[in-house]
Motif scaffolding. Structure first.
Motif, mmCIF file in Angstrom:
data_model
loop_
_atom_site.group_PDB
_atom_site.id
_atom_site.type_symbol
_atom_site.label_atom_id
_atom_site.label_comp_id
_atom_site.label_asym_id
_atom_site.label_seq_id
_atom_site.Cartn_x
_atom_site.Cartn_y
_atom_site.Cartn_z
ATOM 1 N N LEU A 183 48.679 42.157 43.171
ATOM 2 C CA LEU A 183 47.545 41.641 42.414
ATOM 3 C C LEU A 183 47.361 42.488 41.155
ATOM 4 C CD1 LEU A 183 44.961 41.071 45.307
ATOM 5 C CD2 LEU A 183 46.571 39.438 44.346
ATOM 6 N N PHE A 221 43.345 34.899 39.213
ATOM 7 C CA PHE A 221 43.426 36.190 39.899
ATOM 8 C C PHE A 221 42.567 36.195 41.162
ATOM 9 C CE2 PHE A 221 41.550 40.464 40.441
ATOM 10 C CZ PHE A 221 42.690 41.211 40.666
ATOM 11 N N GLN A 273 44.030 33.666 44.068
ATOM 12 C CA GLN A 273 45.460 33.628 44.375
ATOM 13 C C GLN A 273 45.825 33.916 45.825
ATOM 14 O OE1 GLN A 273 47.871 36.739 42.412
ATOM 15 N NE2 GLN A 273 45.932 37.634 41.796
ATOM 16 N N THR A 274 44.896 34.398 46.630
ATOM 17 C CA THR A 274 45.228 34.652 48.034
ATOM 18 C C THR A 274 44.492 33.669 48.932
ATOM 19 O OG1 THR A 274 43.443 36.178 48.627
ATOM 20 C CG2 THR A 274 45.342 37.119 47.469
#
Length: 129
Positions: free
Chosen positions: A39, A104, A107-108
């Motif tokens: 990240l 950002f 993204q997970t």
């Protein structure tokens, strides 16, 4: 009924917090997250000293490349690993930087975020404030 009452006084209070506290950038643009190296921060990231967010840590700030001293938007994130929700201020961010911040934060599979943009509306119930 609107989904969101975008109260001008709310944004004024955020601006007051921003202007009355110093902003410390502890994760410059392009650096990796301390725990998850994949990240990478798309803009400078830090916090407002002498503030307390919902996680009992200082309020988080994404600081873009524009030289502005007001909060343009907030990102509200929900993290199932940390079992919390947090508000992050976006200051001086271009549209492209704002988009990268949302990418950002989303993204997970463990964290998702939404963006609330600054508005100028004043709900009728707030007229006497």
């Amino acid at each position: 009924m609107k989904e969101l009452e975008n109260n001008v006084y709310f944004w004024q209070k955020l601006d007051t917090l921003l202007l009355s506290c110093s902003c410390t950038i502890d994760r410059p643009k392009g650096t990796s997250h301390f725990k998850y190296s994949n990240l990478v921060y798309p803009v400078d990231y830090g916090f407002l000293s002498d503030t307390v967010g919902s996680d009992q840590a200082p309020i988080d700030v994404f600081k873009g490349t524009l030289h502005e001293s007001y909060v343009k938007a907030i990102a509200i994130s929900a993290d199932i690993l940390k079992k919390d929700c947090e508000v992050k201020l976006l200051v001086g961010c271009t549209e492209k930087e704002t988009e990268k911040i949302l990418q950002f934060l989303n993204q997970t599979q463990f964290q998702k975020a939404i963006l609330v943009r600054r508005g100028k509306e004043m709900p009728s119930w707030a007229a006497s404030d």
